[in-house]
Write a protein that holds these residues in place. Sequence first.
Motif, PDB file in Angstrom:
ATOM      1  N   VAL A  57       8.928   9.608  14.563  1.00 36.38           N
ATOM      2  CA  VAL A  57       7.747   9.885  13.737  1.00 36.38           C
ATOM      3  C   VAL A  57       7.777   9.004  12.503  1.00 36.38           C
ATOM      4  CG1 VAL A  57       6.459  11.612  12.427  1.00 36.38           C
ATOM      5  CG2 VAL A  57       7.635  12.281  14.541  1.00 36.38           C
ATOM      6  N   ILE A  58       6.717   8.254  12.298  1.00 36.10           N
ATOM      7  CA  ILE A  58       6.535   7.462  11.087  1.00 36.10           C
ATOM      8  C   ILE A  58       5.267   7.954  10.402  1.00 36.10           C
ATOM      9  CG2 ILE A  58       6.206   5.172  10.090  1.00 36.10           C
ATOM     10  CD1 ILE A  58       8.918   5.495  11.423  1.00 36.10           C
ATOM     11  N   ALA A  59       5.381   8.427   9.182  1.00 32.98           N
ATOM     12  CA  ALA A  59       4.225   8.874   8.400  1.00 32.98           C
ATOM     13  C   ALA A  59       3.866   7.800   7.386  1.00 32.98           C
ATOM     14  CB  ALA A  59       4.529  10.195   7.700  1.00 32.98           C
ATOM     15  N   LEU A  60       2.620   7.398   7.384  1.00 30.96           N
ATOM     16  CA  LEU A  60       2.131   6.390   6.439  1.00 30.96           C
ATOM     17  C   LEU A  60       1.237   7.050   5.409  1.00 30.96           C
ATOM     18  CD1 LEU A  60       1.154   3.470   8.869  1.00 30.96           C
ATOM     19  CD2 LEU A  60       3.222   3.654   7.466  1.00 30.96           C
ATOM     20  N   ARG A  61       1.629   6.944   4.155  1.00 30.23           N
ATOM     21  CA  ARG A  61       0.801   7.463   3.056  1.00 30.23           C
ATOM     22  C   ARG A  61      -0.255   6.408   2.716  1.00 30.23           C
ATOM     23  NH1 ARG A  61       5.837  10.102  -0.337  1.00 30.23           N
ATOM     24  NH2 ARG A  61       5.815  12.124   0.744  1.00 30.23           N
ATOM     25  N   ILE A  62      -1.396   6.569   3.359  1.00 24.37           N
ATOM     26  CA  ILE A  62      -2.445   5.563   3.276  1.00 24.37           C
ATOM     27  C   ILE A  62      -3.138   5.624   1.927  1.00 24.37           C
ATOM     28  CG2 ILE A  62      -4.675   4.890   4.271  1.00 24.37           C
ATOM     29  CD1 ILE A  62      -3.598   5.874   6.970  1.00 24.37           C
ATOM     30  N   GLY A  63      -3.352   4.454   1.340  1.00 24.24           N
ATOM     31  CA  GLY A  63      -4.065   4.370   0.078  1.00 24.24           C
ATOM     32  C   GLY A  63      -5.563   4.488   0.282  1.00 24.24           C
ATOM     33  N   TRP A  64      -6.312   3.960  -0.654  1.00 23.42           N
ATOM     34  CA  TRP A  64      -7.775   4.018  -0.591  1.00 23.42           C
ATOM     35  C   TRP A  64      -8.271   2.818   0.201  1.00 23.42           C
ATOM     36  CZ3 TRP A  64     -11.320   0.833  -3.684  1.00 23.42           C
ATOM     37  CH2 TRP A  64     -12.664   1.188  -3.504  1.00 23.42           C
ATOM     38  N   MET A  65      -8.795   3.067   1.417  1.00 24.01           N
ATOM     39  CA  MET A  65      -9.240   1.961   2.250  1.00 24.01           C
ATOM     40  C   MET A  65     -10.735   1.749   2.104  1.00 24.01           C
ATOM     41  SD  MET A  65      -8.797   1.081   6.292  1.00 24.01           S
ATOM     42  CE  MET A  65     -10.554   1.244   6.589  1.00 24.01           C
ATOM     43  N   SER A  66     -11.102   0.509   1.858  1.00 24.94           N
ATOM     44  CA  SER A  66     -12.503   0.139   1.703  1.00 24.94           C
ATOM     45  C   SER A  66     -12.646  -1.334   2.038  1.00 24.94           C
ATOM     46  CB  SER A  66     -12.974   0.404   0.265  1.00 24.94           C
ATOM     47  OG  SER A  66     -14.256  -0.139   0.033  1.00 24.94           O
ATOM     48  N   GLU A  67     -13.796  -1.712   2.596  1.00 23.30           N
ATOM     49  CA  GLU A  67     -14.065  -3.132   2.823  1.00 23.30           C
ATOM     50  C   GLU A  67     -14.202  -3.872   1.497  1.00 23.30           C
ATOM     51  OE1 GLU A  67     -14.244  -4.897   5.558  1.00 23.30           O
ATOM     52  OE2 GLU A  67     -14.264  -3.386   7.153  1.00 23.30           O
ATOM     53  N   ASP A  68     -14.706  -3.172   0.476  1.00 28.96           N
ATOM     54  CA  ASP A  68     -14.994  -3.804  -0.813  1.00 28.96           C
ATOM     55  C   ASP A  68     -14.333  -3.026  -1.948  1.00 28.96           C
ATOM     56  OD1 ASP A  68     -15.979  -5.110  -3.020  1.00 28.96           O
ATOM     57  OD2 ASP A  68     -18.040  -4.402  -2.775  1.00 28.96           O
ATOM     58  N   PRO A  69     -13.197  -3.492  -2.441  1.00 31.49           N
ATOM     59  CA  PRO A  69     -12.525  -2.767  -3.526  1.00 31.49           C
ATOM     60  C   PRO A  69     -13.302  -2.807  -4.841  1.00 31.49           C
ATOM     61  CG  PRO A  69     -11.465  -4.873  -3.150  1.00 31.49           C
ATOM     62  CD  PRO A  69     -12.463  -4.698  -2.038  1.00 31.49           C
ATOM     63  N   LEU A  70     -14.281  -3.683  -4.938  1.00 35.31           N
ATOM     64  CA  LEU A  70     -15.076  -3.764  -6.160  1.00 35.31           C
ATOM     65  C   LEU A  70     -16.252  -2.795  -6.141  1.00 35.31           C
ATOM     66  CD1 LEU A  70     -15.123  -7.619  -6.842  1.00 35.31           C
ATOM     67  CD2 LEU A  70     -13.384  -5.907  -7.401  1.00 35.31           C
ATOM     68  N   SER A  71     -16.325  -1.979  -5.085  1.00 36.65           N
ATOM     69  CA  SER A  71     -17.374  -0.958  -5.038  1.00 36.65           C
ATOM     70  C   SER A  71     -17.095   0.182  -6.007  1.00 36.65           C
ATOM     71  CB  SER A  71     -17.511  -0.402  -3.620  1.00 36.65           C
ATOM     72  OG  SER A  71     -16.323   0.266  -3.218  1.00 36.65           O
ATOM     73  N   THR A  72     -15.917   0.196  -6.617  1.00 36.06           N
ATOM     74  CA  THR A  72     -15.567   1.171  -7.650  1.00 36.06           C
ATOM     75  C   THR A  72     -15.023   0.437  -8.859  1.00 36.06           C
ATOM     76  OG1 THR A  72     -14.205   3.119  -8.175  1.00 36.06           O
ATOM     77  CG2 THR A  72     -13.219   1.452  -6.753  1.00 36.06           C
ATOM     78  N   ASP A  73     -15.184   1.042 -10.024  1.00 33.27           N
ATOM     79  CA  ASP A  73     -14.561   0.480 -11.224  1.00 33.27           C
ATOM     80  C   ASP A  73     -13.393   1.345 -11.694  1.00 33.27           C
ATOM     81  OD1 ASP A  73     -15.883   2.692 -12.177  1.00 33.27           O
ATOM     82  OD2 ASP A  73     -17.120   1.621 -13.639  1.00 33.27           O
ATOM     83  N   VAL A  74     -12.961   2.292 -10.829  1.00 35.01           N
ATOM     84  CA  VAL A  74     -11.832   3.166 -11.161  1.00 35.01           C
ATOM     85  C   VAL A  74     -10.536   2.411 -10.889  1.00 35.01           C
ATOM     86  CG1 VAL A  74     -10.646   5.326 -10.617  1.00 35.01           C
ATOM     87  CG2 VAL A  74     -13.155   5.248 -10.641  1.00 35.01           C
ATOM     88  N   ASP A  75      -9.772   2.159 -11.946  1.00 42.55           N
ATOM     89  CA  ASP A  75      -8.552   1.372 -11.818  1.00 42.55           C
ATOM     90  C   ASP A  75      -7.577   1.997 -10.829  1.00 42.55           C
ATOM     91  OD1 ASP A  75      -6.719  -0.846 -13.046  1.00 42.55           O
ATOM     92  OD2 ASP A  75      -5.510   0.987 -13.138  1.00 42.55           O
ATOM     93  N   LEU A  76      -7.475   3.312 -10.826  1.00 43.12           N
ATOM     94  CA  LEU A  76      -6.518   3.984  -9.947  1.00 43.12           C
ATOM     95  C   LEU A  76      -6.850   3.729  -8.473  1.00 43.12           C
ATOM     96  CD1 LEU A  76      -4.025   5.815  -9.922  1.00 43.12           C
ATOM     97  CD2 LEU A  76      -5.572   7.779  -9.868  1.00 43.12           C
ATOM     98  N   LEU A  77      -8.131   3.743  -8.135  1.00 47.20           N
ATOM     99  CA  LEU A  77      -8.517   3.474  -6.755  1.00 47.20           C
ATOM    100  C   LEU A  77      -8.258   2.028  -6.388  1.00 47.20           C
ATOM    101  CD1 LEU A  77     -11.833   5.510  -6.385  1.00 47.20           C
ATOM    102  CD2 LEU A  77      -9.605   6.011  -5.363  1.00 47.20           C
ATOM    103  N   ARG A  78      -8.593   1.109  -7.266  1.00 51.45           N
ATOM    104  CA  ARG A  78      -8.316  -0.298  -6.982  1.00 51.45           C
ATOM    105  C   ARG A  78      -6.817  -0.531  -6.831  1.00 51.45           C
ATOM    106  NH1 ARG A  78     -12.436  -3.650 -11.036  1.00 51.45           N
ATOM    107  NH2 ARG A  78     -14.373  -3.115  -9.917  1.00 51.45           N
TER     108      ARG A  78
END
Length: 262
Positions: free
Chosen positions: A162-183
């Motif tokens: 078992v391998i568990a991956l803690r996936i981050g915030w996936m998006s085609e466009d990281p500039l769709s948000t201005d939240v630093d934590l999400l980027r």
Amino acid sequence: MSDDAKKRILLTGATGGVGTALLARLDDEYDIVPQGRHARTEGLRDRLRIADVTDYDQVRALMDGIDAVVHLAGSASPESDWEAVLGPNIVGQRNVLEAARDAGVRRVVLASSNHAMGGYDRHEQWPVHSDMPPWPDSLYGVSKVFGEALGRHYHDAFGLEVIALRIGWMSEDPLSTDVDLLRAMWLSPDDAARAVRSALEADVPFGIYYAISANPNRRWDITDTMLELGYRPQDDWTAFPGAHEEVVEGGADSPGNWPEGS
């Protein structure tokens, strides 16, 4: 499976955002069996295996002839209430692991989440390493911690890899948000495929790892993901045209309502 045959991979949640991205990028490399509750595109209509992960018998029927499972299916919102996570994220994860064990599947890659450790983000206690105590930021995060713990049990008790991956915030466009934590926790679709490929192929029987792109402002350590799984992220949100990083010592403040909207 012969040495020259493609591995047969069950991809649950194949119609979701992450599942769609993985199917597009890994379909030539693996013999992928996509699972979902309904086909959202014509291309999937003839090959999608319709199953509800909360129904054990339906899940078990998916496992015959499968070499490994990439389990994405479930409620994906950190704002989910208890009823939303109980069936797909709690019961569903157990069903997938138990069905894989019963069918003799060798490996399961579980989609965990940054929200399993989101308490560190809410309280700005960085950096975060994968071996720190879980600190979920929501019931959704709790369900992901449950999946990690259940995966550990199935490995220890039955030898299931078992391998568990803690996936981050996936998006085609990281500039769709201005939240630093999400980027900072952005995971590109291409890097998501690289992380899952590494989790499928690495000679590691169990582990919990962060899956995040090579963002300069990330607060989550991916050293073990790189060293143990061989993951090599190649994308970085600051490389997008028009991107500009405001460097803040110690990391920019987290949104006061975290994890809402994440």
